[in-house]
Scaffold this motif. Sequence first.
Motif, PDB file in Angstrom:
ATOM      1  N   ILE A   1       1.078  -7.680   4.118  1.00 15.97           N
ATOM      2  CA  ILE A   1       0.774  -6.484   3.661  1.00 15.97           C
ATOM      3  C   ILE A   1       1.996  -5.569   3.972  1.00 15.97           C
ATOM      4  O   ILE A   1       2.332  -5.548   5.341  1.00 15.97           O
ATOM      5  N   LYS A   2       2.347  -4.612   3.130  1.00 16.71           N
ATOM      6  CA  LYS A   2       3.425  -3.744   3.446  1.00 16.71           C
ATOM      7  C   LYS A   2       2.849  -2.382   3.415  1.00 16.71           C
ATOM      8  O   LYS A   2       2.374  -2.043   2.079  1.00 16.71           O
ATOM      9  N   THR A   3       3.378  -1.340   4.160  1.00 14.57           N
ATOM     10  CA  THR A   3       2.716   0.126   3.766  1.00 14.57           C
ATOM     11  C   THR A   3       3.638   0.940   3.869  1.00 14.57           C
ATOM     12  O   THR A   3       4.885   0.964   4.270  1.00 14.57           O
TER      13      THR A   3
ATOM     14  N   THR B   1      -6.826   1.286   4.750  1.00 11.46           N
ATOM     15  CA  THR B   1      -6.613   0.231   3.609  1.00 11.46           C
ATOM     16  C   THR B   1      -6.310  -1.176   4.190  1.00 11.46           C
ATOM     17  O   THR B   1      -6.335  -2.378   3.783  1.00 11.46           O
ATOM     18  N   GLN B   2      -4.758  -1.123   5.057  1.00  9.38           N
ATOM     19  CA  GLN B   2      -4.460  -2.171   5.620  1.00  9.38           C
ATOM     20  C   GLN B   2      -5.395  -3.040   6.459  1.00  9.38           C
ATOM     21  O   GLN B   2      -5.474  -4.107   6.315  1.00  9.38           O
TER      22      GLN B   2
ATOM     23  N   GLU C   1      -0.866   8.668   6.351  1.00  9.28           N
ATOM     24  CA  GLU C   1      -1.073   7.678   7.763  1.00  9.28           C
ATOM     25  C   GLU C   1      -2.431   6.984   7.633  1.00  9.28           C
ATOM     26  O   GLU C   1      -2.678   5.710   7.817  1.00  9.28           O
TER      27      GLU C   1
ATOM     28  N   GLN D   1       4.501   5.197   3.106  1.00 11.49           N
ATOM     29  CA  GLN D   1       4.070   6.741   2.871  1.00 11.49           C
ATOM     30  C   GLN D   1       4.825   7.306   2.049  1.00 11.49           C
ATOM     31  O   GLN D   1       4.533   8.533   1.818  1.00 11.49           O
TER      32      GLN D   1
ATOM     33  N   ASP E   1      -4.806   6.755   5.582  1.00 11.62           N
ATOM     34  CA  ASP E   1      -5.340   5.884   4.646  1.00 11.62           C
ATOM     35  C   ASP E   1      -4.711   4.690   4.316  1.00 11.62           C
ATOM     36  O   ASP E   1      -5.122   3.804   4.256  1.00 11.62           O
ATOM     37  N   CYS E   2      -3.329   4.734   4.861  1.00 11.81           N
ATOM     38  CA  CYS E   2      -2.650   3.560   4.792  1.00 11.81           C
ATOM     39  C   CYS E   2      -3.258   2.379   5.789  1.00 11.81           C
ATOM     40  O   CYS E   2      -3.418   1.415   5.757  1.00 11.81           O
TER      41      CYS E   2
ATOM     42  N   VAL F   1       0.957  -1.220  -0.052  1.00 11.45           N
ATOM     43  CA  VAL F   1      -0.070  -0.037   0.133  1.00 11.45           C
ATOM     44  C   VAL F   1       0.948   1.303  -0.091  1.00 11.45           C
ATOM     45  O   VAL F   1       1.637   1.285   0.866  1.00 11.45           O
ATOM     46  N   ILE F   2       0.942   2.184  -1.147  1.00 10.12           N
ATOM     47  CA  ILE F   2       1.713   3.301  -0.803  1.00 10.12           C
ATOM     48  C   ILE F   2       0.514   4.585  -1.179  1.00 10.12           C
ATOM     49  O   ILE F   2      -0.373   4.720  -1.862  1.00 10.12           O
ATOM     50  N   ASP F   3       0.769   5.201   0.114  1.00 11.06           N
ATOM     51  CA  ASP F   3      -0.204   6.274   0.247  1.00 11.06           C
ATOM     52  C   ASP F   3       0.369   7.544   1.413  1.00 11.06           C
ATOM     53  O   ASP F   3       0.801   6.947   2.254  1.00 11.06           O
TER      54      ASP F   3
END
Lengths: 141, 361
Positions: free
Chosen positions: A33-35, A20-21, A14, A37, A16-17, A9-11
Motif C-alpha cells: 500500500i502506498k498513500t 483507508t490504509q 491525512e 496526499q 482518511d489516508c 491511496v490518494i487523499d
Amino acid sequence: MDIEFSFIVIDDSELDCFVTQKFLELSDKNLVIKTFQNAQHALEVIHENPNRNSLVPTIILLDLQMPFMSGFKFVEEFEKLSPEIKENYMIIILTILSPVSSPGDIYRIFNYGAVKSIVEKPLTKEKLLSLLNHVRLNPLT
Amino acid sequence: MSGKIKILYLDDEPENLIGFKASLRLNYQILTAVNVPQAIICLNDHPEIKVVFCDQRMPGKTGVDFFEEIRVSHPLPVRILLTAYTDVESIIDAINKGNIFRFVKKPWIEADIIWAVDEANKFYLANSMLSVKNDELQKAYNELNKFAYSVSHDIRGPLSGILGAINLAREIDDIEEMKEMLFLMEKSVKKLDTYVLSMHDYYSLQRGELKITEIDFNKVTDELKTIFIVNAKINNVAFNVNVKQDEIFRSDYAPLRLILNNLLSNAFKYQDRNSNNKSVEVVVEVHNSVATIYVKDTGIGILGSHVSEIFNLFYRSNSLEVGSGFGLYNVKGALLKLNGEIEVQSILHQGTTFKVTIPSI
C-alpha cells in the motif's frame, strides 16, 4: 497466499489516508500500500515507476475533492499515460457524495476506462470487502 | 459641473435648443443636438447623460422613432417627449414604442421641465440602485455556491474522516495505532473548528460597521506576539517584530487584527519544515497617515501561476498544510473595508512577503 493486489491511496486528508490504509491492512496483511496526499506526486510515481517488476494489478483509491490537483484532473492526466502503464491499474473513486457535488461530474468520470467503481465515504469493513469482491469478479484484462 | 444632472435635448429647430439652454443651464448641464445622428454621437460620448428630451416633430425620424431606437441602444437615460402636437395616436406610440417617462407640452414652462427632470432623475437613480443591488445579489449567489461546495468538502470531509476512523477503531487492538489515529482525528477536529471560526470572521466582516479608534501598533503586535511566540518556539522559527509609529493612526481594530492574524498564521503555517533557517518578520511603519505593514516569511513560497488566485474564496494552492481557503479572502474583505491594499511577492522555496498599506481614517 501470494499478493493479490497492490494499492495506491490518494487523499488530501491525512486521517482518511490512515483509515483507508489500516482497513486494507486489516483485510490482508500482505498488501503493498502506498498513500499520497498530493495527486500530482502519485501521478509522477506511476509515470516514472510503472509496475514493471511486479505483475500484481494495482488499485488506485482516489478522492475527488482535493486542492492543487483534484481527482477529476488526476483521472484526466492518468488517461494520457501510455497503455502499457495504464493496463496495470484500475481506479476506484472513494469520496463523499452530496447533493451539492453535481451528479453530472461524477457520472462523467465513468466515461474514462480506468475508472471502475465508486465507494462513498466513510469507508467501512463491509464496503471494503464488497469492493474487493467486485474487483475479483471484474479482473483487469 | 459634475454635480449637475446631464441632459440631452434633441430638436431640429436651433432656436428651441438655444431657448432651452438659456433658461435651464444654471440648473443642469445641457447638451444639444439638431438631428438624430448627432444625438446618438452625443449619447455615445457622454454615457452619464441621465435624461433625454426630444421634440416629436422632426424631418425624417419622429421623436418616437428616435426613442424607440435608443431604448435598445442606450437604455439607461430617461426619455421625455416634448410636443405641441397631441393627437392620441402619437401619444399611444410614444408610450408603447418609445416607452417614454413623461410628456411635456410645448410651449413649456420652466417649472414643468424642472419637475420632469427631478422625477426622471429619481427614476434613473432607482434604476441604477437596482442594477447595483442586482450585481451584489449575483455576487452573493456566487459565494453561496462556493460556500455550498465548501460545506461538502471542508465540513463533511473531516466529519466523514472521523466517522471512518470510528469504524476502524472497532477493528483495532493495538494501543499505539489507536493513539496515532486519535492524534490524526484531533487534527481533523481542529481543522473543522478553525473553519467554523473563520466562517464567523467572514460573516462579521460582511455585516459589521466600522468602529474607528486610535490604533497603537505596538499594542496590536504585542498581542499577536503572545499568540505566535509559542508557535515560533515549538517550530524553531525566528520571530521579529519592528514597529515605527510616531503619529496618531485611526482605523477599525477588528479588521486590522484579522489581517495581521491571518498573514502571520500563514507565515508560520507555510514554513519549510526541513529548513534550518526559518524566520517570520513583521515591520510596521506609520508615515503621513498611512500604515505600511510587511509580513515576511522564509517559507515554501507560492507558485507564480497561483499568486493571482490566492485571494479567492476557498482557493488553496497547497495540499501540504491544513487550510480552509478562507484566510486570504477574509484579508481582502477586511482591506476593502479599511480602504487598504495588498501586494504579494513570492519566490518558490524561498519565501513570501505581503505588503499591506492602510490609510488612517
